[in-house]
Enzyme design. Structure first.
Site, PDB file in Angstrom:
ATOM      1  N   ASN A 114       0.662  -1.281  -0.144  1.00  0.00           N
ATOM      2  CA  ASN A 114      -0.140   0.135  -0.049  1.00  0.00           C
ATOM      3  C   ASN A 114       0.987   1.185   0.165  1.00  0.00           C
ATOM      4  OD1 ASN A 114      -0.431   1.965   2.667  1.00  0.00           O
ATOM      5  ND2 ASN A 114       0.252  -0.057   3.433  1.00  0.00           N
ATOM      6  N   PHE A 118      -1.684   8.051   4.256  1.00  0.00           N
ATOM      7  CA  PHE A 118      -2.660   8.878   5.261  1.00  0.00           C
ATOM      8  C   PHE A 118      -3.796   9.554   4.691  1.00  0.00           C
ATOM      9  CE2 PHE A 118       1.137   9.582   8.387  1.00  0.00           C
ATOM     10  CZ  PHE A 118       1.242   8.308   8.721  1.00  0.00           C
ATOM     11  N   SER A 179       5.295   5.225   8.800  1.00  0.00           N
ATOM     12  CA  SER A 179       4.732   4.728   7.452  1.00  0.00           C
ATOM     13  C   SER A 179       5.557   5.164   6.441  1.00  0.00           C
ATOM     14  CB  SER A 179       3.436   5.540   7.482  1.00  0.00           C
ATOM     15  OG  SER A 179       2.270   4.781   8.125  1.00  0.00           O
ATOM     16  N   ASN A 181       4.995   6.206   3.492  1.00  0.00           N
ATOM     17  CA  ASN A 181       4.226   6.791   2.399  1.00  0.00           C
ATOM     18  C   ASN A 181       4.033   8.236   2.441  1.00  0.00           C
ATOM     19  OD1 ASN A 181       3.784   4.275   0.994  1.00  0.00           O
ATOM     20  ND2 ASN A 181       2.274   3.642   2.381  1.00  0.00           N
ATOM     21  N   THR A 182       4.517   8.658   3.675  1.00  0.00           N
ATOM     22  CA  THR A 182       4.422  10.186   3.828  1.00  0.00           C
ATOM     23  C   THR A 182       6.054  10.332   3.647  1.00  0.00           C
ATOM     24  OG1 THR A 182       2.635  10.121   5.122  1.00  0.00           O
ATOM     25  CG2 THR A 182       4.150  12.030   5.387  1.00  0.00           C
ATOM     26  N   LYS A 221       5.126   3.588  17.353  1.00  0.00           N
ATOM     27  CA  LYS A 221       5.022   2.604  16.123  1.00  0.00           C
ATOM     28  C   LYS A 221       6.182   2.834  15.192  1.00  0.00           C
ATOM     29  CE  LYS A 221       2.224   0.210  12.981  1.00  0.00           C
ATOM     30  NZ  LYS A 221       0.784   0.121  12.403  1.00  0.00           N
ATOM     31  N   ASN A 250       5.689  -1.574  11.454  1.00  0.00           N
ATOM     32  CA  ASN A 250       4.706  -1.130  10.273  1.00  0.00           C
ATOM     33  C   ASN A 250       5.144  -1.960   9.062  1.00  0.00           C
ATOM     34  OD1 ASN A 250       3.272   0.889   8.765  1.00  0.00           O
ATOM     35  ND2 ASN A 250       3.765   2.200  10.322  1.00  0.00           N
TER      36      ASN A 250
HETATM   37  C1  LIG Z   1      -3.784  -0.950   3.419  1.00  0.00           C
HETATM   38  C2  LIG Z   1      -2.959  -0.701   4.699  1.00  0.00           C
HETATM   39  C3  LIG Z   1      -3.100   0.286   5.432  1.00  0.00           C
HETATM   40  C4  LIG Z   1      -2.139   0.881   6.302  1.00  0.00           C
HETATM   41  N1  LIG Z   1      -2.554   2.052   6.872  1.00  0.00           N
HETATM   42  C5  LIG Z   1      -1.802   2.159   8.323  1.00  0.00           C
HETATM   43  C6  LIG Z   1      -1.769   3.520   8.793  1.00  0.00           C
HETATM   44  O1  LIG Z   1      -2.620   4.408   8.354  1.00  0.00           O
HETATM   45  N2  LIG Z   1      -0.984   3.564   9.921  1.00  0.00           N
HETATM   46  C7  LIG Z   1      -0.102   2.693  10.503  1.00  0.00           C
HETATM   47  O2  LIG Z   1       0.419   2.864  11.532  1.00  0.00           O
HETATM   48  N3  LIG Z   1      -0.197   1.312   9.818  1.00  0.00           N
HETATM   49  C8  LIG Z   1      -0.990   1.255   8.828  1.00  0.00           C
HETATM   50  N4  LIG Z   1      -0.775   0.227   8.190  1.00  0.00           N
HETATM   51  C9  LIG Z   1       0.234  -1.008   8.662  1.00  0.00           C
HETATM   52  C10 LIG Z   1      -0.381  -1.978   9.578  1.00  0.00           C
HETATM   53  O3  LIG Z   1      -1.129  -1.551  10.747  1.00  0.00           O
HETATM   54  C11 LIG Z   1       0.717  -3.135   9.984  1.00  0.00           C
HETATM   55  O4  LIG Z   1       1.496  -2.285  10.666  1.00  0.00           O
HETATM   56  C12 LIG Z   1       1.093  -3.773   8.890  1.00  0.00           C
HETATM   57  O5  LIG Z   1       0.377  -3.990   7.884  1.00  0.00           O
HETATM   58  C13 LIG Z   1       1.883  -5.056   9.328  1.00  0.00           C
HETATM   59  O6  LIG Z   1       0.814  -5.908   9.799  1.00  0.00           O
HETATM   60  P1  LIG Z   1       0.131  -7.237   8.816  1.00  0.00           P
HETATM   61  O7  LIG Z   1       1.240  -7.859   7.990  1.00  0.00           O
HETATM   62  O8  LIG Z   1      -0.780  -7.962   9.682  1.00  0.00           O
HETATM   63  O9  LIG Z   1      -0.628  -6.566   7.900  1.00  0.00           O
HETATM   64  C14 LIG Z   1      -1.549  -0.339   6.909  1.00  0.00           C
HETATM   65  C15 LIG Z   1      -1.330  -1.611   6.564  1.00  0.00           C
HETATM   66  C16 LIG Z   1      -2.065  -1.736   5.070  1.00  0.00           C
HETATM   67  C17 LIG Z   1      -1.954  -3.112   4.604  1.00  0.00           C
END
Ligand SMILES: Cc1cc2nc3c(=O)[nH]c(=O)nc-3n(C[C@H](O)[C@H](O)[C@H](O)COP(=O)(O)O)c2cc1C
Length: 342
Positions: A114, A118, A179, A181-182, A221, A250
């Site tokens: 992704n 934000f 994150s 992406n910022t 985080k 993350n």
């Molecule tokens: C589509 C998507 C959007 C996410 N948006 C955020 C976010 O806004 N803030 C954040 O801290 N992590 C975000 N994450 C990261 C997740 O909270 C998590 O840390 C990460 O995906 C690893 O866990 P997983 O492998 O179980 O997905 C996002 C993940 C995905 C897939």
């Protein structure tokens, strides 16, 4: 059942399906009578409560940030069994995020990529969603981040304002500095930014606790892509400022070994989550555990796809776990299985 509907769902744009699912949980969240009706049809096995950061969690499994960015659906989502749900990332002002498409499935790797950036309706909107009734026992944390247009030099102002607005209504706040992406956000993990951020935020937390009699735990985080030296520095800042805990991790900007130049462009930009992240997140958690002698609580997240994965994270030092991509791939059954078997 979920595996059967997954195939047609996976043929449609990922963000569209996500928004569709979210709108169903939003409707359930809006109507307490509907929520209660569904709640009576579901039986949860008793799981043992656990106290972490001074909060009582009904079980060890939570929904990771990014799923319910604006806090519209957490009440409905709690029916799946999550003991805690992390709303956000929430920014002070609304913003649209990166252009679509910005979520991609990589089924052969059990992963998602992704580059959301934000998108969100802003803090005031989220505040409204968080007022009102809460499902019994559910812990609601809010993950906060800076707006795209806020330079790193003044990022702390965004985080302090977010604290002021959200602390009265949140069980915990997660400071997102990881994150990918910022642009520049992850540099806030460097000591020169993190020290000031941690000092000012924990000072605000303590003032708030003194005035209002409510301590709102502050978690950090972090990224899975930090070097050991950077984690070492970061833990020093966390411990010396009494940050309450760490969420590790993350998404990663790295790609699995077998990804090569022929991979689609969509594989290259953005954060990868899911199975390829698991071993790395596990390693970061073990390292933190070793450095802190287990004294700093950790929420483990990254690539949990089974009960065994969740157990390994707990064994490596995580007090709680969170899931996102595993939930998308395996459906609600995964959450229930983990809760019942941890
Ligand atoms: C589509 C998507 C959007 C996410 N948006 C955020 C976010 O806004 N803030 C954040 O801290 N992590 C975000 N994450 C990261 C997740 O909270 C998590 O840390 C990460 O995906 C690893 O866990 P997983 O492998 O179980 O997905 C996002 C993940 C995905 C897939």
């Amino acid at each position: 059942m979920y595996q059967r509907i997954r195939k047609p769902l996976f043929a449609i744009d990922a963000e569209f399906i996500h928004d569709l699912a979210l709108s169903i949980f939003h409707v359930i969240s809006k109507y307490p009578k509907l929520y209660k009706l569904i709640r009576t049809k579901i039986s949860f096995r008793n799981s043992s409560k656990i106290n972490v950061f001074g909060l009582e969690f009904p079980n060890r499994v939570g929904l990771a940030a990014g799923f319910d960015k604006n806090g519209e659906a957490y009440r409905g989502l709690s029916l799946i069994g999550f003991g805690h749900i992390e709303i956000g990332t929430v920014t002070l002002l609304p913003q649209s995020g990166n252009p679509k498409p910005r979520i991609f499935r990589v089924p052969r790797a059990n992963a998602l990529i992704n580059r959301m950036g934000f998108p969100g309706k802003g803090c005031d909107y989220v505040l409204k969603q968080l007022t009102g009734w809460r499902p019994d026992g559910l812990i609601v944390g809010v993950n906060i981040g800076k707006n795209k247009n806020t330079p790193n030099e003044s990022a702390v102002e965004d985080y302090l304002s977010l604290f002021n607005k959200l602390a009265p209504i949140s069980d915990y706040l997660a400071i997102n500095v990881s994150s990918p992406n910022t642009i520049g956000l992850r540099r806030l993990q460097e000591r020169r930014f993190l020290e000031g951020l941690a000092r000012k935020m924990t000072k605000r937390r303590d003032e708030f606790a003194r005035k209002k009699g409510k301590k709102v735990p502050l978690l950090l985080k972090i990224s899975p892509d930090l070097s050991d030296a950077m984690i070492y520095d970061l833990i020093d800042v966390v411990e010396s400022n009494n940050i309450d805990g760490i969420i590790a991790t993350n998404t990663t900007i790295n790609r699995p070994q077998d990804a090569n130049d022929s991979m689609p462009r969509t594989w290259k930009e953005g954060g990868m989550s899911g199975k390829p992240l698991f071993e790395r997140s596990l390693r970061v958690i073990s390292f933190i555990n070793k450095l802190t002698n287990g004294h700093v609580p950790v929420i483990g997240v990254g690539g949990i796809f089974s009960v065994d994965d969740a157990k390994r994270m707990i064994d490596s030092g995580a007090n709680l776990v969170q899931i996102y991509t595993g939930f998308v791939y395996q459906g609600p059954i995964l959450v229930r299985e983990i809760i019942d078997n941890l």
